[in-house]
Design a protein around this motif. Structure first.
Motif, PDB file in Angstrom:
ATOM      1  N   ARG A 266      24.171  28.230  45.409  1.00  0.00           N
ATOM      2  CA  ARG A 266      23.998  27.411  46.499  1.00  0.00           C
ATOM      3  C   ARG A 266      23.397  26.202  46.098  1.00  0.00           C
ATOM      4  N   GLN A 267      23.690  25.081  46.981  1.00  0.00           N
ATOM      5  CA  GLN A 267      23.056  23.650  46.601  1.00  0.00           C
ATOM      6  C   GLN A 267      23.286  23.072  47.781  1.00  0.00           C
ATOM      7  N   VAL A 268      22.194  22.249  48.271  1.00  0.00           N
ATOM      8  CA  VAL A 268      22.154  21.454  49.399  1.00  0.00           C
ATOM      9  C   VAL A 268      23.058  20.193  49.101  1.00  0.00           C
ATOM     10  N   GLU A 269      23.655  19.588  50.100  1.00  0.00           N
ATOM     11  CA  GLU A 269      24.565  18.466  49.732  1.00  0.00           C
ATOM     12  C   GLU A 269      23.789  17.324  49.566  1.00  0.00           C
ATOM     13  N   ARG A 270      22.361  17.144  50.162  1.00  0.00           N
ATOM     14  CA  ARG A 270      21.750  15.907  49.669  1.00  0.00           C
ATOM     15  C   ARG A 270      20.256  16.353  49.360  1.00  0.00           C
ATOM     16  N   TYR A 271      19.745  15.726  48.324  1.00  0.00           N
ATOM     17  CA  TYR A 271      18.547  15.975  47.946  1.00  0.00           C
ATOM     18  C   TYR A 271      17.507  15.027  48.700  1.00  0.00           C
ATOM     19  N   HIS A 284      18.354  23.908  44.924  1.00  0.00           N
ATOM     20  CA  HIS A 284      19.678  24.960  44.458  1.00  0.00           C
ATOM     21  C   HIS A 284      19.294  25.975  43.777  1.00  0.00           C
ATOM     22  N   HIS A 324      18.681  11.634  44.042  1.00  0.00           N
ATOM     23  CA  HIS A 324      19.721  12.474  44.434  1.00  0.00           C
ATOM     24  C   HIS A 324      20.842  11.904  43.403  1.00  0.00           C
ATOM     25  N   HIS A 328      21.559  15.331  41.593  1.00  0.00           N
ATOM     26  CA  HIS A 328      22.516  16.479  42.140  1.00  0.00           C
ATOM     27  C   HIS A 328      23.678  16.856  41.400  1.00  0.00           C
ATOM     28  N   LYS A 332      24.472  20.694  39.860  1.00  0.00           N
ATOM     29  CA  LYS A 332      25.890  21.121  40.325  1.00  0.00           C
ATOM     30  C   LYS A 332      26.401  21.658  39.056  1.00  0.00           C
TER      31      LYS A 332
END
Length: 474
Positions: A266-271, A284, A324, A328, A332
Protein backbone atom coordinates in the motif's frame (compact mmCIF):
# COMPACT_ATOMS: atom_id res chain seq x y z
CA UNK A 1 7.04 21.05 15.04
CA UNK A 2 5.08 17.96 16.11
CA UNK A 3 5.93 14.34 15.26
CA UNK A 4 3.27 11.67 15.77
CA UNK A 5 4.97 8.31 16.32
CA UNK A 6 8.20 7.54 18.15
CA UNK A 7 9.62 4.74 16.00
CA UNK A 8 12.83 5.06 13.99
CA UNK A 9 11.22 7.34 11.38
CA UNK A 10 9.74 9.74 13.92
CA UNK A 11 12.89 9.87 16.05
CA UNK A 12 15.01 10.63 12.98
CA UNK A 13 12.76 13.57 12.09
CA UNK A 14 12.58 14.89 15.65
CA UNK A 15 16.30 14.54 16.28
CA UNK A 16 17.28 16.24 13.03
CA UNK A 17 14.85 19.14 13.45
CA UNK A 18 16.00 19.67 17.04
CA UNK A 19 19.65 19.44 15.96
CA UNK A 20 18.95 22.27 13.50
CA UNK A 21 17.85 24.47 16.40
CA UNK A 22 14.07 24.10 16.09
CA UNK A 23 11.66 22.73 18.68
CA UNK A 24 10.38 19.20 18.09
CA UNK A 25 7.86 17.27 20.17
CA UNK A 26 7.15 13.55 19.74
CA UNK A 27 3.83 11.99 20.76
CA UNK A 28 4.07 8.18 21.01
CA UNK A 29 1.15 6.04 22.13
CA UNK A 30 3.34 3.18 23.41
CA UNK A 31 4.54 3.85 26.98
CA UNK A 32 7.86 2.22 26.11
CA UNK A 33 9.61 0.93 22.99
CA UNK A 34 7.46 -1.62 21.20
CA UNK A 35 9.03 -5.04 21.94
CA UNK A 36 7.30 -6.70 18.98
CA UNK A 37 8.97 -4.58 16.29
CA UNK A 38 9.67 -6.85 13.34
CA UNK A 39 12.60 -5.23 11.51
CA UNK A 40 16.09 -6.62 12.01
CA UNK A 41 18.12 -5.64 8.90
CA UNK A 42 19.80 -2.24 8.63
CA UNK A 43 21.16 -1.56 5.15
CA UNK A 44 24.33 0.24 4.10
CA UNK A 45 22.74 3.56 3.17
CA UNK A 46 20.81 3.64 6.44
CA UNK A 47 24.05 2.94 8.31
CA UNK A 48 25.55 5.99 6.59
CA UNK A 49 22.55 8.04 7.75
CA UNK A 50 23.03 6.74 11.29
CA UNK A 51 26.77 7.42 11.11
CA UNK A 52 25.98 11.07 10.42
CA UNK A 53 24.03 11.08 13.69
CA UNK A 54 26.40 8.92 15.81
CA UNK A 55 24.18 5.90 16.68
CA UNK A 56 25.89 3.67 14.09
CA UNK A 57 29.02 3.06 16.18
CA UNK A 58 27.16 1.76 19.24
CA UNK A 59 24.78 -0.36 17.17
CA UNK A 60 27.55 -2.00 15.15
CA UNK A 61 29.53 -2.85 18.28
CA UNK A 62 26.93 -5.43 19.34
CA UNK A 63 25.44 -6.45 15.98
CA UNK A 64 26.20 -9.09 13.39
CA UNK A 65 27.37 -8.08 9.91
CA UNK A 66 26.11 -10.25 7.07
CA UNK A 67 27.99 -9.82 3.79
CA UNK A 68 25.54 -11.69 1.60
CA UNK A 69 22.17 -13.34 1.16
CA UNK A 70 21.93 -17.04 0.31
CA UNK A 71 18.97 -17.47 -2.02
CA UNK A 72 17.49 -20.43 -3.90
CA UNK A 73 19.34 -22.85 -6.19
CA UNK A 74 22.77 -21.70 -5.00
CA UNK A 75 22.17 -18.04 -5.89
CA UNK A 76 23.93 -15.54 -3.63
CA UNK A 77 23.50 -11.78 -3.45
CA UNK A 78 26.95 -10.52 -2.49
CA UNK A 79 27.16 -7.21 -0.62
CA UNK A 80 30.96 -7.03 -0.45
CA UNK A 81 31.14 -4.89 -3.59
CA UNK A 82 28.82 -2.11 -2.40
CA UNK A 83 30.09 1.44 -2.92
CA UNK A 84 30.09 2.09 0.80
CA UNK A 85 32.30 1.58 3.83
CA UNK A 86 29.43 -0.61 5.06
CA UNK A 87 29.66 -3.60 2.70
CA UNK A 88 27.19 -5.66 4.68
CA UNK A 89 23.78 -5.58 6.28
CA UNK A 90 23.68 -5.04 10.05
CA UNK A 91 21.56 -7.64 11.85
CA UNK A 92 20.12 -6.43 15.14
CA UNK A 93 16.55 -6.23 16.54
CA UNK A 94 14.69 -3.04 15.66
CA UNK A 95 14.33 -2.32 19.37
CA UNK A 96 18.07 -1.57 19.42
CA UNK A 97 17.72 0.90 16.53
CA UNK A 98 14.68 2.46 18.22
CA UNK A 99 16.65 2.89 21.44
CA UNK A 100 19.65 4.44 19.68
CA UNK A 101 17.59 6.93 17.67
CA UNK A 102 15.52 7.78 20.75
CA UNK A 103 18.72 8.65 22.61
CA UNK A 104 19.84 10.73 19.64
CA UNK A 105 16.57 12.69 19.49
CA UNK A 106 16.58 13.33 23.22
CA UNK A 107 20.23 14.41 23.18
CA UNK A 108 19.43 16.98 20.48
CA UNK A 109 16.67 18.44 22.65
CA UNK A 110 13.52 16.81 21.30
CA UNK A 111 10.63 16.56 23.78
CA UNK A 112 9.50 12.92 23.79
CA UNK A 113 6.12 12.19 25.38
CA UNK A 114 5.15 8.53 25.66
CA UNK A 115 1.80 6.96 26.43
CA UNK A 116 0.00 9.72 24.52
CA UNK A 117 -2.46 9.07 21.69
CA UNK A 118 -3.81 11.54 19.15
CA UNK A 119 -7.60 11.82 18.92
CA UNK A 120 -8.08 14.95 16.83
CA UNK A 121 -6.31 17.05 14.21
CA UNK A 122 -7.26 20.29 12.49
CA UNK A 123 -5.09 22.43 10.23
CA UNK A 124 -5.41 25.97 8.91
CA UNK A 125 -3.24 28.38 6.95
CA UNK A 126 -0.96 29.08 9.91
CA UNK A 127 -0.51 25.70 11.57
CA UNK A 128 -1.96 22.47 12.90
CA UNK A 129 -3.92 21.91 16.11
CA UNK A 130 -3.64 18.40 17.57
CA UNK A 131 -5.78 17.00 20.37
CA UNK A 132 -4.24 14.20 22.44
CA UNK A 133 -4.87 12.25 25.64
CA UNK A 134 -3.24 9.50 27.72
CA UNK A 135 -3.50 6.22 25.80
CA UNK A 136 -6.69 4.31 26.52
CA UNK A 137 -8.10 6.90 28.90
CA UNK A 138 -11.21 9.07 28.29
CA UNK A 139 -9.47 12.23 29.50
CA UNK A 140 -8.11 14.73 30.21
CA UNK A 141 -7.34 16.00 26.73
CA UNK A 142 -4.43 18.22 25.75
CA UNK A 143 -4.30 20.59 22.79
CA UNK A 144 -1.01 21.24 21.03
CA UNK A 145 -0.26 23.71 18.26
CA UNK A 146 2.52 23.29 15.68
CA UNK A 147 3.62 24.83 12.40
CA UNK A 148 3.87 21.36 10.84
CA UNK A 149 2.99 17.78 11.77
CA UNK A 150 4.82 14.65 10.63
CA UNK A 151 2.75 11.46 10.76
CA UNK A 152 5.19 8.65 11.49
CA UNK A 153 2.62 6.56 13.34
CA UNK A 154 2.82 3.34 11.37
CA UNK A 155 0.75 1.26 9.01
CA UNK A 156 -2.45 1.89 10.98
CA UNK A 157 -1.77 5.63 11.15
CA UNK A 158 -4.23 7.57 13.29
CA UNK A 159 -3.30 10.80 11.52
CA UNK A 160 -3.98 9.27 8.12
CA UNK A 161 -7.40 8.18 9.36
CA UNK A 162 -8.24 11.57 10.88
CA UNK A 163 -7.43 13.28 7.58
CA UNK A 164 -9.39 10.72 5.57
CA UNK A 165 -6.38 9.84 3.42
CA UNK A 166 -6.76 6.68 1.36
CA UNK A 167 -4.23 3.86 1.56
CA UNK A 168 -4.78 1.94 -1.68
CA UNK A 169 -3.29 -1.51 -2.18
CA UNK A 170 -3.80 -5.16 -1.31
CA UNK A 171 -2.62 -8.03 0.88
CA UNK A 172 0.21 -10.02 -0.72
CA UNK A 173 1.10 -12.60 1.95
CA UNK A 174 -0.87 -13.91 4.91
CA UNK A 175 0.06 -15.92 7.99
CA UNK A 176 3.74 -15.08 8.05
CA UNK A 177 5.41 -16.15 11.29
CA UNK A 178 8.34 -14.33 12.86
CA UNK A 179 10.35 -15.59 15.84
CA UNK A 180 13.75 -15.60 17.48
CA UNK A 181 15.21 -19.10 17.38
CA UNK A 182 18.22 -20.65 19.05
CA UNK A 183 19.79 -23.29 16.78
CA UNK A 184 22.27 -25.99 17.65
CA UNK A 185 23.72 -26.13 14.13
CA UNK A 186 22.62 -22.97 12.34
CA UNK A 187 23.81 -22.02 8.84
CA UNK A 188 27.15 -20.29 8.53
CA UNK A 189 27.59 -16.96 6.75
CA UNK A 190 24.97 -14.33 6.13
CA UNK A 191 21.23 -14.29 5.53
CA UNK A 192 19.81 -17.62 4.39
CA UNK A 193 16.62 -18.31 2.46
CA UNK A 194 15.13 -21.73 1.79
CA UNK A 195 11.95 -22.53 -0.10
CA UNK A 196 9.87 -25.29 -1.63
CA UNK A 197 6.63 -25.08 -3.60
CA UNK A 198 4.69 -25.10 -0.31
CA UNK A 199 6.72 -23.07 2.19
CA UNK A 200 9.70 -20.83 2.75
CA UNK A 201 12.01 -20.14 5.66
CA UNK A 202 14.45 -17.30 6.28
CA UNK A 203 17.23 -17.02 8.87
CA UNK A 204 19.23 -13.97 9.89
CA UNK A 205 22.09 -14.52 12.38
CA UNK A 206 22.09 -12.16 15.35
CA UNK A 207 25.67 -13.04 16.21
CA UNK A 208 24.67 -14.01 19.77
CA UNK A 209 26.51 -17.24 20.50
CA UNK A 210 26.03 -19.46 23.54
CA UNK A 211 27.86 -22.70 24.40
CA UNK A 212 25.07 -24.87 23.03
CA UNK A 213 23.94 -22.81 20.05
CA UNK A 214 23.40 -19.46 18.30
CA UNK A 215 20.46 -17.08 17.94
CA UNK A 216 18.74 -16.19 14.67
CA UNK A 217 15.71 -14.19 13.58
CA UNK A 218 13.49 -16.61 11.69
CA UNK A 219 10.60 -16.00 9.29
CA UNK A 220 8.51 -18.91 8.02
CA UNK A 221 5.45 -19.27 5.80
CA UNK A 222 3.33 -22.33 4.97
CA UNK A 223 0.96 -22.28 2.01
CA UNK A 224 -1.09 -24.98 3.70
CA UNK A 225 -1.59 -23.07 6.94
CA UNK A 226 -3.22 -19.75 6.14
CA UNK A 227 -4.90 -18.58 9.34
CA UNK A 228 -5.82 -15.32 11.05
CA UNK A 229 -3.10 -13.13 12.56
CA UNK A 230 -4.73 -13.78 15.95
CA UNK A 231 -4.09 -17.54 15.90
CA UNK A 232 -1.27 -18.29 18.38
CA UNK A 233 2.03 -19.58 17.02
CA UNK A 234 2.99 -23.01 18.32
CA UNK A 235 6.69 -23.87 18.63
CA UNK A 236 6.09 -27.02 16.59
CA UNK A 237 4.87 -24.91 13.66
CA UNK A 238 8.12 -22.93 13.52
CA UNK A 239 10.25 -26.07 13.84
CA UNK A 240 8.32 -28.00 11.19
CA UNK A 241 8.08 -25.30 8.54
CA UNK A 242 11.72 -24.28 9.02
CA UNK A 243 12.88 -27.89 8.59
CA UNK A 244 10.81 -28.45 5.44
CA UNK A 245 11.74 -25.12 3.86
CA UNK A 246 15.46 -25.46 4.52
CA UNK A 247 15.64 -29.16 3.76
CA UNK A 248 17.57 -29.84 6.95
CA UNK A 249 17.14 -29.87 10.72
CA UNK A 250 19.25 -27.17 12.35
CA UNK A 251 18.29 -28.34 15.83
CA UNK A 252 15.90 -25.76 17.31
CA UNK A 253 16.72 -25.43 21.01
CA UNK A 254 14.58 -22.46 22.00
CA UNK A 255 11.97 -20.14 20.47
CA UNK A 256 11.18 -16.63 21.64
CA UNK A 257 8.87 -13.74 20.70
CA UNK A 258 6.77 -15.56 18.07
CA UNK A 259 4.19 -13.53 16.16
CA UNK A 260 1.91 -14.02 13.19
CA UNK A 261 1.17 -11.26 10.71
CA UNK A 262 0.23 -10.47 7.14
CA UNK A 263 1.84 -8.04 4.74
CA UNK A 264 0.22 -5.57 2.38
CA UNK A 265 1.40 -3.50 -0.55
CA UNK A 266 0.00 0.00 0.00
CA UNK A 267 1.09 3.58 -0.62
CA UNK A 268 -0.62 6.93 -0.18
CA UNK A 269 -0.97 9.00 -3.33
CA UNK A 270 0.54 12.12 -1.74
CA UNK A 271 3.11 12.38 1.03
CA UNK A 272 2.13 15.98 1.80
CA UNK A 273 -1.35 17.15 2.84
CA UNK A 274 -1.15 20.86 3.60
CA UNK A 275 0.95 21.18 6.75
CA UNK A 276 0.89 17.44 7.46
CA UNK A 277 3.49 15.04 6.05
CA UNK A 278 3.35 11.25 6.02
CA UNK A 279 6.54 9.22 6.46
CA UNK A 280 7.58 5.61 7.00
CA UNK A 281 4.85 2.98 7.31
CA UNK A 282 2.19 5.69 7.51
CA UNK A 283 3.00 6.43 3.87
CA UNK A 284 3.91 2.99 2.51
CA UNK A 285 3.89 -0.67 3.51
CA UNK A 286 5.13 -3.67 1.56
CA UNK A 287 6.44 -7.21 1.74
CA UNK A 288 9.18 -7.79 4.34
CA UNK A 289 11.29 -9.45 1.63
CA UNK A 290 14.48 -7.45 1.26
CA UNK A 291 14.24 -5.81 4.67
CA UNK A 292 13.30 -2.40 3.28
CA UNK A 293 10.64 -1.09 5.67
CA UNK A 294 12.59 0.46 8.53
CA UNK A 295 15.35 1.57 6.16
CA UNK A 296 12.97 3.39 3.85
CA UNK A 297 11.30 5.08 6.82
CA UNK A 298 14.55 6.35 8.31
CA UNK A 299 15.56 7.74 4.93
CA UNK A 300 12.12 9.39 4.55
CA UNK A 301 12.82 11.09 7.86
CA UNK A 302 16.32 12.21 6.90
CA UNK A 303 14.99 13.70 3.65
CA UNK A 304 12.10 15.56 5.27
CA UNK A 305 13.59 16.88 8.51
CA UNK A 306 16.21 19.24 7.09
CA UNK A 307 13.66 20.67 4.66
CA UNK A 308 11.23 21.40 7.51
CA UNK A 309 14.02 23.09 9.46
CA UNK A 310 15.04 25.12 6.39
CA UNK A 311 11.50 26.39 5.76
CA UNK A 312 11.08 27.26 9.43
CA UNK A 313 14.29 29.30 9.02
CA UNK A 314 13.00 31.17 5.97
CA UNK A 315 13.41 28.89 2.95
CA UNK A 316 10.58 28.95 0.36
CA UNK A 317 7.68 26.56 0.83
CA UNK A 318 8.56 24.89 -2.49
CA UNK A 319 11.40 23.13 -0.65
CA UNK A 320 8.80 21.05 1.20
CA UNK A 321 7.25 20.01 -2.10
CA UNK A 322 10.45 18.18 -2.99
CA UNK A 323 9.84 15.68 -0.18
CA UNK A 324 7.00 14.02 -2.10
CA UNK A 325 8.76 14.45 -5.43
CA UNK A 326 11.86 12.65 -4.18
CA UNK A 327 10.53 10.07 -1.76
CA UNK A 328 7.26 8.90 -3.35
CA UNK A 329 9.06 7.31 -6.34
CA UNK A 330 11.43 5.59 -3.91
CA UNK A 331 8.52 4.15 -1.95
CA UNK A 332 6.89 2.99 -5.18
CA UNK A 333 10.09 1.26 -6.26
CA UNK A 334 10.43 -0.46 -2.88
CA UNK A 335 6.87 -1.79 -3.14
CA UNK A 336 7.60 -3.18 -6.60
CA UNK A 337 10.99 -4.61 -5.64
CA UNK A 338 9.82 -6.25 -2.40
CA UNK A 339 6.70 -7.56 -4.12
CA UNK A 340 8.68 -9.17 -6.92
CA UNK A 341 10.90 -10.90 -4.38
CA UNK A 342 7.89 -12.17 -2.38
CA UNK A 343 6.26 -13.53 -5.51
CA UNK A 344 9.52 -15.09 -6.66
CA UNK A 345 10.06 -16.91 -3.38
CA UNK A 346 6.49 -18.23 -3.21
CA UNK A 347 6.19 -19.36 -6.84
CA UNK A 348 4.14 -22.55 -7.09
CA UNK A 349 4.20 -23.77 -10.72
CA UNK A 350 7.13 -26.14 -11.31
CA UNK A 351 8.06 -24.57 -14.66
CA UNK A 352 8.16 -21.07 -13.17
CA UNK A 353 10.32 -22.23 -10.25
CA UNK A 354 12.62 -24.01 -12.67
CA UNK A 355 13.09 -20.84 -14.72
CA UNK A 356 13.72 -18.83 -11.55
CA UNK A 357 16.34 -21.31 -10.37
CA UNK A 358 18.03 -21.17 -13.77
CA UNK A 359 18.00 -17.42 -14.37
CA UNK A 360 18.62 -15.83 -10.94
CA UNK A 361 21.93 -17.60 -10.09
CA UNK A 362 23.34 -16.75 -13.53
CA UNK A 363 22.18 -13.15 -13.26
CA UNK A 364 23.87 -12.67 -9.88
CA UNK A 365 27.17 -13.94 -11.29
CA UNK A 366 27.28 -10.97 -13.67
CA UNK A 367 29.12 -8.20 -11.75
CA UNK A 368 27.10 -5.30 -13.18
CA UNK A 369 23.77 -7.00 -12.40
CA UNK A 370 24.95 -8.16 -8.97
CA UNK A 371 26.07 -4.67 -7.99
CA UNK A 372 22.94 -2.97 -9.32
CA UNK A 373 20.63 -5.34 -7.44
CA UNK A 374 22.70 -5.25 -4.24
CA UNK A 375 22.96 -1.44 -4.41
CA UNK A 376 19.23 -1.12 -4.95
CA UNK A 377 18.42 -3.13 -1.82
CA UNK A 378 21.20 -1.43 0.18
CA UNK A 379 20.06 2.05 -0.91
CA UNK A 380 23.52 3.03 -2.11
CA UNK A 381 22.46 3.38 -5.76
CA UNK A 382 19.51 5.65 -5.01
CA UNK A 383 19.53 8.97 -6.81
CA UNK A 384 17.05 11.81 -6.76
CA UNK A 385 15.82 13.58 -9.94
CA UNK A 386 17.84 16.48 -11.34
CA UNK A 387 16.72 19.32 -13.57
CA UNK A 388 17.74 19.60 -17.19
CA UNK A 389 21.17 21.18 -17.51
CA UNK A 390 22.33 20.21 -14.03
CA UNK A 391 25.54 18.24 -13.54
CA UNK A 392 25.14 14.46 -13.76
CA UNK A 393 26.21 14.14 -10.10
CA UNK A 394 23.27 16.18 -8.79
CA UNK A 395 20.91 13.89 -6.89
CA UNK A 396 23.54 11.26 -6.10
CA UNK A 397 24.92 10.68 -2.62
CA UNK A 398 28.25 12.28 -1.74
CA UNK A 399 29.24 9.81 0.96
CA UNK A 400 31.98 8.11 -1.04
CA UNK A 401 33.87 11.26 -2.07
CA UNK A 402 37.40 10.94 -0.60
CA UNK A 403 38.15 13.91 1.64
CA UNK A 404 41.26 15.40 3.18
CA UNK A 405 40.49 14.86 6.85
CA UNK A 406 37.30 13.41 8.31
CA UNK A 407 34.79 11.45 6.23
CA UNK A 408 31.63 13.24 5.20
CA UNK A 409 29.31 11.48 7.66
CA UNK A 410 31.43 12.73 10.57
CA UNK A 411 31.27 16.29 9.25
CA UNK A 412 27.51 15.94 8.97
CA UNK A 413 27.11 15.33 12.67
CA UNK A 414 26.82 19.12 12.66
CA UNK A 415 23.72 20.32 10.76
CA UNK A 416 23.79 22.19 7.48
CA UNK A 417 25.12 22.08 3.94
CA UNK A 418 28.72 21.02 3.22
CA UNK A 419 30.81 22.62 0.47
CA UNK A 420 33.46 20.24 -0.85
CA UNK A 421 36.00 22.08 -3.01
CA UNK A 422 38.28 20.57 -5.63
CA UNK A 423 41.67 19.18 -4.64
CA UNK A 424 43.88 22.20 -4.05
CA UNK A 425 40.96 24.55 -4.64
CA UNK A 426 40.39 27.88 -2.91
CA UNK A 427 38.03 27.84 0.05
CA UNK A 428 35.08 30.17 -0.63
CA UNK A 429 34.31 32.85 1.91
CA UNK A 430 31.10 31.35 3.31
CA UNK A 431 31.49 30.95 7.11
CA UNK A 432 28.00 29.50 7.62
CA UNK A 433 28.88 26.43 5.54
CA UNK A 434 30.76 23.35 6.59
CA UNK A 435 33.83 22.98 4.36
CA UNK A 436 35.97 20.09 3.09
CA UNK A 437 38.47 19.38 0.32
CA UNK A 438 38.35 16.30 -1.90
CA UNK A 439 41.51 14.31 -2.62
CA UNK A 440 40.60 12.98 -6.06
CA UNK A 441 40.18 14.78 -9.38
CA UNK A 442 36.42 15.35 -9.11
CA UNK A 443 34.52 18.65 -9.19
CA UNK A 444 33.46 20.84 -6.30
CA UNK A 445 30.08 19.85 -4.87
CA UNK A 446 27.49 21.34 -2.56
CA UNK A 447 26.09 18.60 -0.30
CA UNK A 448 22.65 18.75 1.26
CA UNK A 449 22.17 17.92 4.96
CA UNK A 450 20.89 14.46 3.97
CA UNK A 451 24.13 13.64 2.12
CA UNK A 452 22.94 14.12 -1.49
CA UNK A 453 24.58 16.47 -3.99
CA UNK A 454 22.65 19.67 -4.75
CA UNK A 455 25.19 21.21 -7.13
CA UNK A 456 28.47 20.24 -8.84
CA UNK A 457 30.95 22.27 -10.88
CA UNK A 458 33.88 24.63 -10.37
CA UNK A 459 34.20 26.39 -7.03
CA UNK A 460 35.21 29.52 -8.96
CA UNK A 461 31.64 29.74 -10.27
CA UNK A 462 28.90 31.53 -8.35
CA UNK A 463 26.18 29.08 -9.38
CA UNK A 464 26.52 27.07 -6.19
CA UNK A 465 25.47 30.15 -4.21
CA UNK A 466 22.28 30.34 -6.28
CA UNK A 467 21.59 26.67 -5.48
CA UNK A 468 22.18 27.28 -1.78
CA UNK A 469 19.75 30.20 -1.92
CA UNK A 470 17.09 28.01 -3.60
CA UNK A 471 17.25 25.48 -0.78
CA UNK A 472 17.74 27.79 2.21
CA UNK A 473 16.41 31.21 1.25
CA UNK A 474 19.74 32.75 2.26
Amino acid sequence: MLVIGGGPTGMTVAGDVARAGRSATVLERWPSINPSSRAFATMARTLEVLDAREPADDLLADANRATGVELFAGARLDLQYLRSRHQYVMITPQTNVDTALGRYAKAQGADIRRGIEVVGLRQDDDGVTVTARPKGEPGPRTTLRASYVVAADGAHSTVRGLLGIGFPGKTVLSSLVLADVKLRNGPDGGLTLGSTREEFGFLAPYGRHEPDGSWYRAMVWDRGRQVSDHVPVEDSEVVDVLRRAMGTDFGVLEIGSPSRFHCDERQVERYRHGRVFLAGDAAHVHSPMGGQGMNTGIQDGANLAWKLAAVLDGAPDSVLGTYHDERHPVGKRVLRQSGLMARGVTLHPRIARGMRNLVVPRLLRIPAARDAIAGSFAGTELRYPRRSGQHRLVGTRATEIPLAGERLTLLQRAPGFVFIRERGGHRPDEPELLHAERTDAGPAVLVRPDGYIAWAGSSAESAWRDTLREWTGR
